[in-house]
Scaffold this motif. Structure first.
Motif, mmCIF file in Angstrom:
data_model
loop_
_atom_site.group_PDB
_atom_site.id
_atom_site.type_symbol
_atom_site.label_atom_id
_atom_site.label_comp_id
_atom_site.label_asym_id
_atom_site.label_seq_id
_atom_site.Cartn_x
_atom_site.Cartn_y
_atom_site.Cartn_z
ATOM 1 N N ASN A 41 86.848 58.530 12.049
ATOM 2 C CA ASN A 41 85.460 58.388 11.617
ATOM 3 C C ASN A 41 85.434 57.738 10.233
ATOM 4 N N GLY A 42 84.607 56.709 10.102
ATOM 5 C CA GLY A 42 84.503 56.019 8.823
ATOM 6 C C GLY A 42 85.424 54.823 8.677
ATOM 7 N N THR A 443 85.380 69.237 21.092
ATOM 8 C CA THR A 443 85.685 67.841 20.776
ATOM 9 C C THR A 443 84.466 67.049 20.325
ATOM 10 N N ASN A 444 83.276 67.642 20.375
ATOM 11 C CA ASN A 444 82.070 66.920 19.961
ATOM 12 C C ASN A 444 82.216 66.402 18.535
ATOM 13 N N ASP A 445 81.966 65.123 18.335
ATOM 14 C CA ASP A 445 81.932 64.480 17.014
ATOM 15 C C ASP A 445 83.287 64.385 16.327
ATOM 16 N N LEU A 446 84.387 64.676 17.042
ATOM 17 C CA LEU A 446 85.711 64.547 16.435
ATOM 18 C C LEU A 446 86.341 63.231 16.875
ATOM 19 N N ASP A 447 87.010 62.520 15.925
ATOM 20 C CA ASP A 447 87.713 61.306 16.303
ATOM 21 C C ASP A 447 89.071 61.672 16.896
ATOM 22 N N ILE A 448 89.755 60.677 17.466
ATOM 23 C CA ILE A 448 90.986 60.940 18.210
ATOM 24 C C ILE A 448 92.092 61.478 17.307
ATOM 25 N N ASP A 449 92.225 60.948 16.091
ATOM 26 C CA ASP A 449 93.278 61.449 15.201
ATOM 27 C C ASP A 449 93.046 62.913 14.853
ATOM 28 N N THR A 450 91.805 63.310 14.627
ATOM 29 C CA THR A 450 91.512 64.714 14.337
ATOM 30 C C THR A 450 91.782 65.576 15.565
ATOM 31 N N LEU A 451 91.469 65.067 16.762
ATOM 32 C CA LEU A 451 91.768 65.812 17.981
ATOM 33 C C LEU A 451 93.266 66.065 18.119
ATOM 34 N N ARG A 452 94.078 65.077 17.743
ATOM 35 C CA ARG A 452 95.537 65.281 17.788
ATOM 36 C C ARG A 452 95.956 66.426 16.867
ATOM 37 N N VAL A 453 95.346 66.487 15.685
ATOM 38 C CA VAL A 453 95.665 67.564 14.744
ATOM 39 C C VAL A 453 95.288 68.920 15.342
ATOM 40 N N VAL A 454 94.091 69.002 15.958
ATOM 41 C CA VAL A 454 93.658 70.255 16.581
ATOM 42 C C VAL A 454 94.618 70.651 17.699
#
Length: 603
Positions: A41-42, A443-454
């Protein structure tokens, strides 16, 4: 750029304030290109789409549209007119007997808008309903290029699967698409190229999300040491892609061998036995016991009908169902936020429940928490937390993993964007060390890199996990069991996962059967290929894999010879001609293999 491109961008740059979002970027897309745009995001994904469609002017460079190309855009926010009806937007005001006779319009409207009155005013619809209406109007608009910003938002698993199939049909007719999405299953299903936006540039990859992950892991392995953290997460995800759901394995064997060589030293994402043992020590024998639980809405509709279900320590459960089937209601019942109409729900004595709802109102600017700084709001909960691995993780390190660095650490919580608040909400939940997690659309509003961290965090988290999500990739990645709420009050185990659920839903919608059991519906005999056809297809696949491996080996040898004669122009030209012939042959073999593979689902 090629003359056949629909849209060309040449040496484009864009700056907001002192921040360079895109820097000297040149790219384009042609008919039939389906390009997934990914990135944090961003990092400029929406800006890139705006520049290519003409809604944002670049600071430098040019963007050209070929001929009278028609571009349809699905933005994240649609503002309807005050008297505009669904019928006006979707079918141009045509009466039912007219649009229903259109073989292209009818299946789309009936599938995506089955629960929406076409004569309803757009302003009276919810945000999710308006988004579905906009998506349908776009698909029926006859555009040359579709630009879709998070098209799977507010769609359930079944609708996402249907949408992927329909977009593939549009692509076969030459429609090009630009898709921004965090839904990795969807990206892998529909895209033939991936653009990754990062650091003011865009890297292009051939293939869908799985191919992008492999190529990115190759690049990451050769990058500088400061990329080690990102590299490990990508390679770990690639290991799951190869060892996970059967649908991911439908690739030619020689390509699988390349992936296996890359991940041969990568362990499984999580040690299930060790996590189960640790979970039992944290939770004891009992987690949730539901006995004859019934929940009925005030309008008389029954969401749960005499449900009996025992959920034990360490179970990782994905919960699916159509919108309105009662998934969020079930989570609220487990958390004792609401009570069942009848029946009993027993909780274990040692439970510490972390419940992530779909709302983030507690972080709004007008609340007490909304006035705190980001770092303060996390440090107040806990300065340090111990992960399931035994490692200590400071609040600042976790915030960095979740994308909060620099100035964002001292930003007021209420001033964060919706996506940033969602990330902070999830982080605050995890840092409190619950032993039961109830995640409603995490997963709402999360980008793919953040999803990997989660996902990486959850790999080492020992406890009982129940996830409600329309994100098929995330569900298959973090959960070991899948249950479905079928909309008739039943909750059914799906041994075959989401493929079984979707097959059952298709049979329920199209067939005369009244069976209430997913297992019966999914396992019922269909009109598929015969045993002889399956055997022949398997033999063809085996034969073609051998031919592809030999062709690839010959091509590799040619490439090595080309490197050795790089200064001999004539020899290089001759070898290039041979290489082109082999590449064409390899493409033909792959197409034949894929055709045979459509009859056979690899184990």
């Amino acid at each position: 750029m090629a003359a056949t491109n629909l849209v060309n961008a040449e040496h484009v740059s864009k700056t907001f304030g002192t921040r360079i979002v895109l820097d000297d970027l040149s790219l384009g897309l042609s008919r039939g290109d389906v390009i997934g745009v990914v990135g944090r995001n961003g990092d400029g994904k929406s800006t890139l789409l705006g520049i290519l469609t003409g809604s944002i002017e670049p600071d430098t460079g040019t963007v050209t549209h070929t001929g009278s190309v028609s571009i349809g855009v699905l933005a994240q926010a649609e503002i309807p007119g005050p008297q505009q009806t669904v019928r006006d937007v979707v079918v141009g005001g045509r009466p039912d007997h007219v649009w229903a006779s259109d073989p292209q319009a009818r299946p789309i409207v009936e599938q995506m808008l089955a629960d929406i009155d076409l004569d309803a005013l757009m302003v009276e619809l919810s945000g999710g309903e308006r988004r579905r209406v906009g998506l349908v109007a776009l698909m029926l608009g006859g555009h040359d290029l579709l630009v879709l910003d998070e098209p799977t938002n507010h769609l359930d698993v079944e609708a996402v699967s249907w949408l992927a199939e329909h977009l593939r049909q549009l692509q076969s007719r030459g429609v090009a698409m630009l898709i921004v999405s965090h839904d990795r299953w969807f990206l892998d299903e529909v895209c033939n190229h991936i653009w990754e936006a990062h650091d003011a540039t865009v890297d292009a990859y051939d293939g869908g999300y799985a191919a992008y992950t492999l190529a990115r892991a190759e690049r990451a392995r050769q990058s500088a040491a400061n990329e080690a953290r990102r590299q490990n997460l990508v390679r770990k995800e690639l290991a799951w892609l190869r060892r996970g759901a059967p649908a991911r394995s439908s690739k030619p064997k020689f390509r699988i061998d390349a992936a296996n060589a890359l991940i041969e030293d990568v362990p499984d994402p999580r040690d299930k036995l060790e996590l189960a043992r640790f979970s039992a020590t944290r939770l004891g024998k009992d987690v949730f016991d539901l006995k004859d639980v019934t929940f009925t809405l005030p309008d008389g509709r029954t969401l749960l009908n005499r449900l009996t279900w025992s959920i034990g320590p360490g179970e990782r459960i994905g919960l699916v169902g159509v919108n309105g089937a009662g998934k969020s209601t079930l989570l609220n019942l487990l958390d004792h936020q609401i009570s069942p109409t009848s029946g009993r729900i027993k909780q274990g004595k040692t439970l510490r429940i972390g419940h992530l709802s779909q709302e983030v109102h507690e972080l709004d600017a007008g609340t007490e928490l909304g006035q705190e700084r980001v770092l303060e709001s996390v440090q107040r909960l806990r300065q340090e937390t111990k992960l399931a691995t035994g490692e200590e993780a400071s609040a600042s390190n976790l915030l960095e993993d979740f994308g909060f660095t620099g100035q964002r650490l001292v930003t007021r919580v209420g001033d964060l964007s919706g996506g940033e608040r969602r990330r902070l909400q999830l982080l605050r939940l995890l840092i409190e060390e619950p032993n039961v997690l109830l995640l409603d659309e995490p997963t709402n509003d999360l980008d793919i890199d953040t999803l990997r961290v989660v996902e990486d965090y959850l790999d080492g988290w020992a406890g009982t996990l129940i996830v409600v999500s329309h994100d098929r990739y995330f569900l298959e990645r973090v959960c070991d069991l899948t249950y479905a709420l079928m909309g008739d009050g039943s909750c059914v185990l799906l041994p075959g996962g989401l493929d079984q659920y979707l097959a059952a839903r298709r049979r329920r919608e199209s067939g005369p059967s009244k069976s209430q059991q997913v297992g019966q519906a999914a396992g019922a005999a269909g009109s598929g290929p015969s045993s002889a056809e399956l055997r022949r297809a398997r033999k063809d696949m085996s034969r073609l894999e051998g031919q592809m491996a030999r062709t690839q080996s010959a091509l590799d040898q040619l490439h090595q010879q080309m490197a050795e004669v790089a200064t001999d122009f004539q020899a290089l030209t001759d070898l290039q001609g041979q290489a082109s012939e082999l590449e064409n042959k390899l493409g033909e073999l792959e197409n034949a293999w894929l055709e045979a593979g459509e009859l056979v689902e690899e184990p």
